[in-house]
Scaffold this motif. Structure first.
Motif, PDB file in Angstrom:
ATOM      1  N   ASP A  80       0.856  -1.186   0.000  1.00 45.48           N
ATOM      2  CA  ASP A  80       0.000   0.000   0.000  1.00 45.48           C
ATOM      3  C   ASP A  80       0.893   1.237   0.000  1.00 45.48           C
ATOM      4  O   ASP A  80       1.092   1.880   1.031  1.00 45.48           O
ATOM      5  CB  ASP A  80      -0.906  -0.012   1.231  1.00 45.48           C
ATOM      6  CG  ASP A  80      -1.844   1.191   1.282  1.00 45.48           C
ATOM      7  OD1 ASP A  80      -2.100   1.780   0.214  1.00 45.48           O
ATOM      8  OD2 ASP A  80      -2.288   1.545   2.387  1.00 45.48           O
ATOM      9  N   PHE A  81       1.447   1.560  -1.166  1.00 46.83           N
ATOM     10  CA  PHE A  81       2.357   2.696  -1.238  1.00 46.83           C
ATOM     11  C   PHE A  81       1.595   4.012  -1.138  1.00 46.83           C
ATOM     12  O   PHE A  81       0.584   4.211  -1.797  1.00 46.83           O
ATOM     13  CB  PHE A  81       3.147   2.669  -2.545  1.00 46.83           C
ATOM     14  CG  PHE A  81       4.151   1.553  -2.643  1.00 46.83           C
ATOM     15  CD1 PHE A  81       5.161   1.424  -1.697  1.00 46.83           C
ATOM     16  CD2 PHE A  81       4.091   0.642  -3.689  1.00 46.83           C
ATOM     17  CE1 PHE A  81       6.088   0.404  -1.781  1.00 46.83           C
ATOM     18  CE2 PHE A  81       5.017  -0.378  -3.787  1.00 46.83           C
ATOM     19  CZ  PHE A  81       6.021  -0.507  -2.824  1.00 46.83           C
ATOM     20  N   SER A  82       2.142   4.920  -0.320  1.00 44.48           N
ATOM     21  CA  SER A  82       1.539   6.246  -0.192  1.00 44.48           C
ATOM     22  C   SER A  82       2.098   7.228  -1.214  1.00 44.48           C
ATOM     23  O   SER A  82       1.492   8.263  -1.476  1.00 44.48           O
ATOM     24  CB  SER A  82       1.782   6.800   1.220  1.00 44.48           C
ATOM     25  OG  SER A  82       3.176   6.802   1.530  1.00 44.48           O
ATOM     26  N   ALA A  83       3.277   6.916  -1.776  1.00 43.89           N
ATOM     27  CA  ALA A  83       3.891   7.818  -2.744  1.00 43.89           C
ATOM     28  C   ALA A  83       4.991   7.093  -3.499  1.00 43.89           C
ATOM     29  O   ALA A  83       5.609   6.164  -2.983  1.00 43.89           O
ATOM     30  CB  ALA A  83       4.472   9.050  -2.046  1.00 43.89           C
ATOM     31  N   VAL A  84       5.209   7.552  -4.730  1.00 41.80           N
ATOM     32  CA  VAL A  84       6.370   7.149  -5.516  1.00 41.80           C
ATOM     33  C   VAL A  84       7.266   8.369  -5.640  1.00 41.80           C
ATOM     34  O   VAL A  84       6.814   9.446  -6.033  1.00 41.80           O
ATOM     35  CB  VAL A  84       5.968   6.651  -6.916  1.00 41.80           C
ATOM     36  CG1 VAL A  84       7.210   6.410  -7.772  1.00 41.80           C
ATOM     37  CG2 VAL A  84       5.134   5.385  -6.824  1.00 41.80           C
ATOM     38  N   LEU A  85       8.536   8.215  -5.299  1.00 46.45           N
ATOM     39  CA  LEU A  85       9.525   9.284  -5.409  1.00 46.45           C
ATOM     40  C   LEU A  85      10.610   8.801  -6.352  1.00 46.45           C
ATOM     41  O   LEU A  85      11.123   7.684  -6.191  1.00 46.45           O
ATOM     42  CB  LEU A  85      10.136   9.614  -4.039  1.00 46.45           C
ATOM     43  CG  LEU A  85       9.325  10.486  -3.069  1.00 46.45           C
ATOM     44  CD1 LEU A  85       7.931   9.974  -2.818  1.00 46.45           C
ATOM     45  CD2 LEU A  85      10.086  10.638  -1.750  1.00 46.45           C
ATOM     46  N   PRO A 108       0.373   8.896  -5.864  1.00 44.17           N
ATOM     47  CA  PRO A 108       1.004  10.198  -6.080  1.00 44.17           C
ATOM     48  C   PRO A 108       2.497  10.041  -6.343  1.00 44.17           C
ATOM     49  O   PRO A 108       3.163   9.205  -5.734  1.00 44.17           O
ATOM     50  CB  PRO A 108       0.756  10.937  -4.758  1.00 44.17           C
ATOM     51  CG  PRO A 108      -0.422  10.254  -4.146  1.00 44.17           C
ATOM     52  CD  PRO A 108      -0.317   8.815  -4.555  1.00 44.17           C
ATOM     53  N   CYS A 109       3.020  10.865  -7.249  1.00 43.47           N
ATOM     54  CA  CYS A 109       4.422  10.733  -7.662  1.00 43.47           C
ATOM     55  C   CYS A 109       5.120  12.088  -7.622  1.00 43.47           C
ATOM     56  O   CYS A 109       4.571  13.098  -8.062  1.00 43.47           O
ATOM     57  CB  CYS A 109       4.496  10.145  -9.071  1.00 43.47           C
ATOM     58  SG  CYS A 109       6.172   9.893  -9.708  1.00 43.47           S
ATOM     59  N   GLN A 110       6.320  12.083  -7.081  1.00 40.56           N
ATOM     60  CA  GLN A 110       7.187  13.259  -7.102  1.00 40.56           C
ATOM     61  C   GLN A 110       8.439  12.916  -7.905  1.00 40.56           C
ATOM     62  O   GLN A 110       8.977  11.819  -7.790  1.00 40.56           O
ATOM     63  CB  GLN A 110       7.600  13.666  -5.684  1.00 40.56           C
ATOM     64  CG  GLN A 110       6.444  14.024  -4.763  1.00 40.56           C
ATOM     65  CD  GLN A 110       6.909  14.163  -3.330  1.00 40.56           C
ATOM     66  OE1 GLN A 110       7.886  14.840  -3.042  1.00 40.56           O
ATOM     67  NE2 GLN A 110       6.207  13.516  -2.413  1.00 40.56           N
TER      68      GLN A 110
END
Length: 255
Positions: A184-189, A210-212
């Motif tokens: 359950d990833f909260s973000a991709v960086l 969401p991705c940064q």
């Protein structure tokens, strides 16, 4: 933020790959204020050739020791000069500069090439309640030394190689759906070559994560004055990567 100019003292400068070096410097002002995703701009000579500073992301920093760590690839005259620095030499460093990654509870860190440096920095600075898995893309097994840098930190590392000589064959995007299904990833960086980041950002959007992204643009001043690192943003915006970035929400710069 304009950062500090420090005559940083070289503590270590060693080759770890065919054309990749790691440098540790005593730069206490930067080490105290640096944040994950930021960078410093280094001047490699007192002369005029090369004239411009080189932007290098922090691969780590330690406020108690007053140190910063840089990873760099030898690609030209400037970085070749950096390889000649020895213990107790000094390097003119301006930093910390730019924006930071916004970290969260369960991150997927995707890196390629020297873009692995800020992912290493995040792995070394996980806060309470945060965890991360790391996805690294290599051309072949010969680049696996990058993965060894993560061994001191509490992260699980996944590897893809273009030729299938190590890990999963293909690009990092080939493994993202499987990892997302199991976590359950909260973000991709992500940071690395632009084509890789565009693929990662597109796959993250498909997966609803969401991705940064951290852009690797050529820079002159590093402080927003020369306008040499401009990039187009969503809705007709124009960004200075050194000042407004280098970290952006993926949808702001890949559209």
């Amino acid at each position: 933020m304009s950062g500090y100019v420090e005559a940083a003292r070289v503590l270590r400068n060693e080759q770890i790959g065919a054309d990749v070096w790691i440098m540790e410097l005593y730069a206490p002002k930067q080490a105290k204020e640096a944040q994950v995703g930021q960078f410093c701009n280094v001047r490699v000579t007192d002369g005029t050739a090369p004239l411009l500073r080189r932007p290098i992301s922090y691969a780590g920093f330690d406020s108690e020791k007053g140190t910063i760590t840089l990873l760099y690839r030898v690609v030209g005259r400037g970085t070749e000069l950096m390889t000649r620095l020895e213990k107790d030499d000094t390097l003119d460093c301006l930093g910390p500069l730019g924006s930071r990654f916004e970290t969260s509870r369960h991150m997927l860190l995707v890196g390629g090439g020297v873009g692995i440096a800020p992912m290493l920095c995040i792995a070394s600075k996980l806060k309470d309640g945060e965890e991360a898995q790391v996805l690294l893309g290599f051309r072949s097994k010969s680049e696996s030394f990058w993965a060894d840098l993560f061994k001191p930190y509490p992260v699980k590392v996944h590897i893809t190689t273009d030729d299938g000589s190590l890990g999963t064959k293909g690009f990092p995007t080939a493994l993202m759906p499987t990892l997302a299904a199991d976590n359950d990833f909260s973000a991709v960086l992500t940071c690395g070559p632009t084509p890789m980041m565009k693929g990662v950002a597109a796959e993250a959007a498909t997966l609803g994560i969401p991705c940064q992204v951290s852009l690797e643009e050529r820079m002159g001043c590093g402080t927003g004055g020369c306008l040499g690192c401009g990039c187009d943003g969503a809705g007709g915006k124009r960004y200075k990567v050194c000042q407004d970035g280098p970290v952006f929400p993926a949808e702001e710069v890949f559209f």
